[in-house]
Design a protein around this motif. Structure first.
Motif, short mmCIF file in Angstrom:
data_model
loop_
_atom_site.label_atom_id
_atom_site.label_comp_id
_atom_site.label_asym_id
_atom_site.label_seq_id
_atom_site.Cartn_x
_atom_site.Cartn_y
_atom_site.Cartn_z
N GLN A 208 0.84 -1.20 0.00
CA GLN A 208 0.00 0.00 0.00
C GLN A 208 0.88 1.26 0.00
O GLN A 208 1.89 1.31 0.69
N GLY A 221 -3.36 3.83 -2.40
CA GLY A 221 -3.77 2.61 -3.07
C GLY A 221 -2.60 1.67 -3.26
O GLY A 221 -1.51 1.88 -2.70
N ASP A 222 -2.83 0.61 -4.04
CA ASP A 222 -1.71 -0.28 -4.31
C ASP A 222 -0.77 0.34 -5.34
O ASP A 222 -1.07 1.39 -5.92
N ALA A 225 -2.17 1.05 -8.96
CA ALA A 225 -3.15 2.14 -9.03
C ALA A 225 -2.48 3.50 -8.83
O ALA A 225 -2.79 4.47 -9.54
#
Length: 245
Positions: A208, A221-222, A225
């Protein structure tokens, strides 16, 4: 584990942090990225009590940290490293670890000479991969080994949350890879927040990611993304989507 709400820090009229909301769950390996001046290190300074916020709340395991002194925050279970490693060069690796672990010991134990290696120190040595160098002076270690020693000194203190400020800066490729493996291993038993600029390292080891910009959270986000977000490409990556892929 860590909940930050409405955090503001102002230096001489400059808003270093401007209303940050951030939540980090137990067991996360969270990366913080952003351009210089985004507020990353200031945020870590607030969490650890080095900087007092102008407004907002920082709660750790339900305990409000704002207003706590640095040593009390350490005892709550929060440890950090700085951009420049801080070890005692004249002491051996194991002595550095033993000294770090000693802050939880009663005074009588501190006055006794060290005999053997405690289970805590031995475990830290094994985790950071410096068992074979245990009796070497810290001053002869490579840059990467010194960083690992400092991380080991944090582990020896038994923290719940580790805050690492650019842990792979200046490392060789092999050292960066070893550090990534170390962070992954540590995250099995701790919550870890990493400030980092190395995007290759980020892509390989982050799960994250939180991107800061001008004292605010730009996006979370990851890795995929965050890397694909055009706002991140504009303010941090400084390149096109094709280049960032």
């Amino acid at each position: 584990m860590l909940e930050i709400r409405g955090l503001e820090v102002v230096f001489d009229g400059f808003r270093a942090i401007d209303g940050i909301d951030l939540t980090v769950d137990q067991g996360e390996l969270r990366f913080l990225i952003g351009p210089n001046g985004a507020g990353k290190t200031t945020l870590i300074d607030v969490i650890t009590g080095l900087t007092r916020p102008a407004a907002g709340s920082v709660r750790f395991g339900g305990t409000e940290l704002v207003g706590h002194k640095e040593h009390k925050i350490v005892r709550l279970g929060i440890g950090r490293t700085f951009q420049t490693s801080v070890v005692f060069e004249e002491l051996s690796v194991v002595e550095n670890l033993d000294l770090a672990a000693s802050f939880r010991r009663p005074l009588a134990a501190l006055l006794r000479q060290r005999r053997g290696v405690s289970d805590t120190v031995r475990a830290a040595l094994e985790t950071i991969g410096l068992t074979d160098l245990a009796e070497r002076p810290a001053g002869v270690l490579s840059h990467g080994q010194r960083q690992w020693l400092e991380i080991g000194m944090l582990i020896a203190q038994g923290p719940k949350l580790l805050l690492l400020d650019e842990p792979v800066a200046g490392m060789s490729k092999d050292e960066r890879e070893r550090t990534g493996e170390l962070l992954t291993e540590i995250a099995k038993d701790h919550t870890v927040i990493v400030i980092e600029h190395d995007m290759e390292f980020l892509r390989r080891y982050a799960s994250q990611v939180t991107v800061l910009h001008e004292g605010t959270v730009l996006v979370e986000g990851d890795v995929a993304a965050v890397q694909a977000d055009p706002r991140v490409q504009e303010v941090y990556l400084g390149r096109s989507r094709e280049d960032a892929a």
